[in-house]
Scaffold this motif. Structure first.
Motif, PDB file in Angstrom:
ATOM      1  N   PHE A 149       0.770  -1.279   0.056  1.00  0.00           N
ATOM      2  CA  PHE A 149      -0.061  -0.001   0.105  1.00  0.00           C
ATOM      3  C   PHE A 149       0.633   1.246   0.002  1.00  0.00           C
ATOM      4  O   PHE A 149       2.219   1.298   0.600  1.00  0.00           O
ATOM      5  CB  PHE A 149      -0.903   0.198   1.195  1.00  0.00           C
ATOM      6  CG  PHE A 149      -2.390  -0.698   1.056  1.00  0.00           C
ATOM      7  CD1 PHE A 149      -2.116  -2.159   0.663  1.00  0.00           C
ATOM      8  CD2 PHE A 149      -3.281  -0.207   0.996  1.00  0.00           C
ATOM      9  CE1 PHE A 149      -3.396  -2.650   0.691  1.00  0.00           C
ATOM     10  CE2 PHE A 149      -4.601  -0.835   0.836  1.00  0.00           C
ATOM     11  CZ  PHE A 149      -4.593  -2.248   0.708  1.00  0.00           C
ATOM     12  N   ILE A 150       0.351   2.331  -0.494  1.00  0.00           N
ATOM     13  CA  ILE A 150       0.967   3.641  -0.504  1.00  0.00           C
ATOM     14  C   ILE A 150       0.193   4.728   0.070  1.00  0.00           C
ATOM     15  O   ILE A 150      -1.203   4.859  -0.228  1.00  0.00           O
ATOM     16  CB  ILE A 150       1.256   4.056  -2.007  1.00  0.00           C
ATOM     17  CG1 ILE A 150       1.922   3.076  -2.626  1.00  0.00           C
ATOM     18  CG2 ILE A 150       1.909   5.545  -1.930  1.00  0.00           C
ATOM     19  CD1 ILE A 150       2.246   3.584  -4.413  1.00  0.00           C
ATOM     20  N   ASP A 151       0.591   5.395   0.883  1.00  0.00           N
ATOM     21  CA  ASP A 151      -0.055   6.711   1.563  1.00  0.00           C
ATOM     22  C   ASP A 151       0.350   7.865   1.001  1.00  0.00           C
ATOM     23  O   ASP A 151       1.677   8.126   0.934  1.00  0.00           O
ATOM     24  CB  ASP A 151       0.402   6.567   3.028  1.00  0.00           C
ATOM     25  CG  ASP A 151      -0.542   7.527   4.126  1.00  0.00           C
ATOM     26  OD1 ASP A 151      -1.275   8.377   3.189  1.00  0.00           O
ATOM     27  OD2 ASP A 151      -0.235   7.431   5.212  1.00  0.00           O
ATOM     28  N   SER A 152      -0.390   8.612   0.393  1.00  0.00           N
ATOM     29  CA  SER A 152       0.155   9.848  -0.699  1.00  0.00           C
ATOM     30  C   SER A 152      -0.933  10.993  -0.638  1.00  0.00           C
ATOM     31  O   SER A 152      -1.860  10.995  -0.094  1.00  0.00           O
ATOM     32  CB  SER A 152      -0.233   9.207  -1.903  1.00  0.00           C
ATOM     33  OG  SER A 152       0.025  10.258  -3.141  1.00  0.00           O
ATOM     34  N   ASN A 153      -0.216  12.039  -0.979  1.00  0.00           N
ATOM     35  CA  ASN A 153      -0.836  13.288  -0.990  1.00  0.00           C
ATOM     36  C   ASN A 153      -1.454  13.679  -2.313  1.00  0.00           C
ATOM     37  O   ASN A 153      -2.287  14.426  -2.791  1.00  0.00           O
ATOM     38  CB  ASN A 153       0.077  14.401  -0.766  1.00  0.00           C
ATOM     39  CG  ASN A 153       0.938  14.651  -1.640  1.00  0.00           C
ATOM     40  OD1 ASN A 153       0.967  14.308  -2.759  1.00  0.00           O
ATOM     41  ND2 ASN A 153       2.174  15.466  -1.274  1.00  0.00           N
ATOM     42  N   GLY A 154      -1.359  12.329  -3.225  1.00  0.00           N
ATOM     43  CA  GLY A 154      -2.097  12.471  -4.643  1.00  0.00           C
ATOM     44  C   GLY A 154      -1.344  13.367  -5.535  1.00  0.00           C
ATOM     45  O   GLY A 154      -1.866  13.492  -6.514  1.00  0.00           O
ATOM     46  N   TYR A 155      -0.240  13.995  -5.357  1.00  0.00           N
ATOM     47  CA  TYR A 155       0.348  14.824  -6.347  1.00  0.00           C
ATOM     48  C   TYR A 155       0.982  14.227  -7.326  1.00  0.00           C
ATOM     49  O   TYR A 155       1.161  14.920  -8.474  1.00  0.00           O
ATOM     50  CB  TYR A 155       1.403  15.963  -5.786  1.00  0.00           C
ATOM     51  CG  TYR A 155       1.664  16.985  -6.414  1.00  0.00           C
ATOM     52  CD1 TYR A 155       0.440  18.151  -6.676  1.00  0.00           C
ATOM     53  CD2 TYR A 155       2.896  17.398  -6.854  1.00  0.00           C
ATOM     54  CE1 TYR A 155       0.804  19.174  -7.514  1.00  0.00           C
ATOM     55  CE2 TYR A 155       3.054  18.676  -7.732  1.00  0.00           C
ATOM     56  CZ  TYR A 155       2.094  19.501  -7.855  1.00  0.00           C
ATOM     57  OH  TYR A 155       2.192  20.411  -8.638  1.00  0.00           O
ATOM     58  N   LEU A 156       1.006  12.984  -7.375  1.00  0.00           N
ATOM     59  CA  LEU A 156       1.859  12.199  -8.506  1.00  0.00           C
ATOM     60  C   LEU A 156       1.015  12.261  -9.691  1.00  0.00           C
ATOM     61  O   LEU A 156      -0.237  12.031  -9.844  1.00  0.00           O
ATOM     62  CB  LEU A 156       2.145  10.824  -8.289  1.00  0.00           C
ATOM     63  CG  LEU A 156       2.813   9.834  -8.889  1.00  0.00           C
ATOM     64  CD1 LEU A 156       4.462  10.152  -8.706  1.00  0.00           C
ATOM     65  CD2 LEU A 156       2.656   8.446  -8.675  1.00  0.00           C
ATOM     66  N   ALA A 159       0.768   9.562 -15.530  1.00  0.00           N
ATOM     67  CA  ALA A 159       1.468   8.669 -16.003  1.00  0.00           C
ATOM     68  C   ALA A 159       2.355   7.956 -15.152  1.00  0.00           C
ATOM     69  O   ALA A 159       2.528   6.850 -15.299  1.00  0.00           O
ATOM     70  CB  ALA A 159       2.275   9.322 -17.038  1.00  0.00           C
ATOM     71  N   ALA A 160       2.705   8.750 -13.935  1.00  0.00           N
ATOM     72  CA  ALA A 160       3.663   7.907 -13.049  1.00  0.00           C
ATOM     73  C   ALA A 160       2.813   6.919 -12.098  1.00  0.00           C
ATOM     74  O   ALA A 160       3.057   5.794 -11.929  1.00  0.00           O
ATOM     75  CB  ALA A 160       4.115   9.066 -12.149  1.00  0.00           C
ATOM     76  N   TRP A 161       1.411   7.347 -11.678  1.00  0.00           N
ATOM     77  CA  TRP A 161       0.619   6.544 -11.244  1.00  0.00           C
ATOM     78  C   TRP A 161       0.521   5.135 -11.828  1.00  0.00           C
ATOM     79  O   TRP A 161       0.594   3.809 -11.423  1.00  0.00           O
ATOM     80  CB  TRP A 161      -0.676   6.842 -10.943  1.00  0.00           C
ATOM     81  CG  TRP A 161      -0.817   7.745  -9.838  1.00  0.00           C
ATOM     82  CD1 TRP A 161      -1.580   8.997  -9.860  1.00  0.00           C
ATOM     83  CD2 TRP A 161      -0.765   7.395  -8.371  1.00  0.00           C
ATOM     84  NE1 TRP A 161      -1.581   9.381  -8.419  1.00  0.00           N
ATOM     85  CE2 TRP A 161      -1.054   8.599  -7.455  1.00  0.00           C
ATOM     86  CE3 TRP A 161      -0.303   6.507  -7.658  1.00  0.00           C
ATOM     87  CZ2 TRP A 161      -1.085   8.778  -6.325  1.00  0.00           C
ATOM     88  CZ3 TRP A 161      -0.153   6.321  -6.435  1.00  0.00           C
ATOM     89  CH2 TRP A 161      -0.558   7.354  -5.732  1.00  0.00           C
ATOM     90  N   LYS A 162       0.515   5.238 -13.353  1.00  0.00           N
ATOM     91  CA  LYS A 162       0.248   4.036 -14.037  1.00  0.00           C
ATOM     92  C   LYS A 162       1.412   3.127 -14.056  1.00  0.00           C
ATOM     93  O   LYS A 162       1.485   1.977 -14.382  1.00  0.00           O
ATOM     94  CB  LYS A 162       0.016   4.165 -15.588  1.00  0.00           C
ATOM     95  CG  LYS A 162      -1.427   4.881 -15.517  1.00  0.00           C
ATOM     96  CD  LYS A 162      -1.921   5.349 -16.799  1.00  0.00           C
ATOM     97  CE  LYS A 162      -3.529   5.642 -16.850  1.00  0.00           C
ATOM     98  NZ  LYS A 162      -4.049   6.319 -18.170  1.00  0.00           N
ATOM     99  N   ASN A 191      -4.663  21.895  -6.621  1.00  0.00           N
ATOM    100  CA  ASN A 191      -5.455  20.263  -6.101  1.00  0.00           C
ATOM    101  C   ASN A 191      -5.696  19.552  -7.309  1.00  0.00           C
ATOM    102  O   ASN A 191      -6.437  18.694  -7.322  1.00  0.00           O
ATOM    103  CB  ASN A 191      -6.482  20.557  -5.034  1.00  0.00           C
ATOM    104  CG  ASN A 191      -7.635  21.224  -5.544  1.00  0.00           C
ATOM    105  OD1 ASN A 191      -7.608  21.883  -6.605  1.00  0.00           O
ATOM    106  ND2 ASN A 191      -8.657  21.370  -4.752  1.00  0.00           N
ATOM    107  N   GLU A 192      -5.503  20.273  -8.485  1.00  0.00           N
ATOM    108  CA  GLU A 192      -5.906  19.508  -9.722  1.00  0.00           C
ATOM    109  C   GLU A 192      -5.482  18.082  -9.892  1.00  0.00           C
ATOM    110  O   GLU A 192      -6.222  17.113  -9.862  1.00  0.00           O
ATOM    111  CB  GLU A 192      -5.513  20.300 -10.965  1.00  0.00           C
ATOM    112  CG  GLU A 192      -6.487  21.642 -11.417  1.00  0.00           C
ATOM    113  CD  GLU A 192      -5.851  22.616 -12.410  1.00  0.00           C
ATOM    114  OE1 GLU A 192      -5.323  21.827 -13.210  1.00  0.00           O
ATOM    115  OE2 GLU A 192      -6.109  23.617 -12.149  1.00  0.00           O
ATOM    116  N   ARG A 193      -4.175  17.961  -9.688  1.00  0.00           N
ATOM    117  CA  ARG A 193      -3.615  16.435  -9.774  1.00  0.00           C
ATOM    118  C   ARG A 193      -4.275  15.726  -8.756  1.00  0.00           C
ATOM    119  O   ARG A 193      -4.289  14.255  -8.991  1.00  0.00           O
ATOM    120  CB  ARG A 193      -1.826  16.720  -9.583  1.00  0.00           C
ATOM    121  CG  ARG A 193      -1.333  16.941 -10.755  1.00  0.00           C
ATOM    122  CD  ARG A 193       0.026  16.597 -10.466  1.00  0.00           C
ATOM    123  NE  ARG A 193       0.959  17.451 -11.491  1.00  0.00           N
ATOM    124  CZ  ARG A 193       2.308  17.131 -11.080  1.00  0.00           C
ATOM    125  NH1 ARG A 193       2.832  16.703 -10.179  1.00  0.00           N
ATOM    126  NH2 ARG A 193       3.077  18.025 -11.934  1.00  0.00           N
TER     127      ARG A 193
END
Ligand code: SF4
Ligand code: SF4
Length: 288
Positions: A149-156, A159-162, A191-193
């Protein structure tokens, strides 16, 4: 092939609050947000070897060799004076971990674990390491039933998530705010990303939990809560939504003057969200 190393600020061998079940948690150093509300601000930046923290270390745990700060955990007294004095919110008490180092830790503790979580800082700043680690876990006959699992702020970016999702079982994602300017004030970034990441992870079946930090007069307003309700409802009204309550513990700077979030107000907001149709709203167990 040289596998990447991780710069790790802390390892928790067992945690029950960082994803499903009992988990080993790696806290990776460095973040791409600079949230005033952060309760771990010394995880934000990577050390630039300025040496300013060496004089406050009374045990000699910090030395500088060929321009690089070295840390000896065996003589550190964990006074944290080095963290307090660092001018850039870095941490000299980091350790480099190889993939094999983490596999060995998992192997030792496997009977007590359901999986591993990489957290931060912002874990995805060290994405190559995460991919190498999760790939190695899934290829290891003794460890492959551990979830990753990853705990993230979602800024990735998408394309990198994939690149990491094929070896990732789930993500806990923080949304700091919905209104754009407010998000920028609270994180220094748009917050768009983050919102795109939430949608992408949900579509991929990898969004384990959304997290939302309630800060009085900032993120607890009727407008923000209505947006939170609408956003989660549009994904899935059964999606786990964890409400966190802003407190002062560990916080530095201007946010120490912000009011803290009180339990009755959190419970009222949770009730409003449930009344709006969200069925899986979790509130904090403790307020410190
Ligand atoms: S931790 Fe901070 S004060 Fe210490 S050497 Fe690194 S940047 Fe300088
Ligand atoms: S926390 Fe450890 S390394 Fe930092 S100043 Fe104290 S003894 Fe030195």
């Amino acid at each position: 092939m040289n596998l990447p190393l991780a710069t790790v600020s802390k390892v928790l061998k067992f945690s029950c609050v960082d994803g499903p079940g009992s988990r080993l948690v790696l806290f990776l150093q460095g973040c791409n947000f600079a949230c005033p509300s952060c309760h771990n601000p010394h995880t934000m930046k990577l050390c630039n070897d300025c040496g300013d923290c060496l004089p406050v270390c009374s045990t000699g745990a910090l030395t500088i060799v060929q321009g690089k700060v070295l840390y000896d955990p065996s003589i550190c007294e964990h006074c944290d004076k080095c963290l307090d004095i660092c001018p850039i919110n870095a941490n000299p008490k980091v350790t480099q971990y190889s993939v094999d180092n983490v596999l060995a830790l998992l192997d030792q503790n496997k009977p007590f674990l359901n999986g591993i979580t990489v957290s931060g800082g912002e874990a995805t700043m060290q994405l190559k390491f995460i991919i190498a680690l999760f790939t190695a876990i899934k290829a290891n006959d003794k460890l492959k039933d551990l979830t990753c699992f990853i705990d993230s702020n979602g800024y990735l970016p998408e394309a990198a998530w994939k690149t990491v999702l094929p070896v990732t079982d789930g993500v806990m994602l923080d949304i700091k705010a919905f209104e754009g300017d407010l998000h920028s004030q609270l994180t220094t970034r748009s917050n768009e990303r983050v919102l795109s990441s939430a949608r992408l992870l949900f579509e991929a079946g990898k969004l384990h939990e959304l997290r939302y930090l309630l800060i009085p007069e900032r993120t607890d307003t009727a407008k923000e809560i209505a947006e939170l309700s609408r956003f989660v409802g549009a994904l899935d009204s059964n999606l786990p939504l964890r409400l966190n309550a802003f407190q002062h513990h560990g916080v530095q700077g201007e946010a120490r003057n912000w009011p803290t979030m009180k339990q009755p107000d959190v419970e009222r907001i949770a009730q409003d969200l449930r009344a709006a149709g969200l069925s899986n709203v979790v509130t904090p167990a403790v307020y410190i």
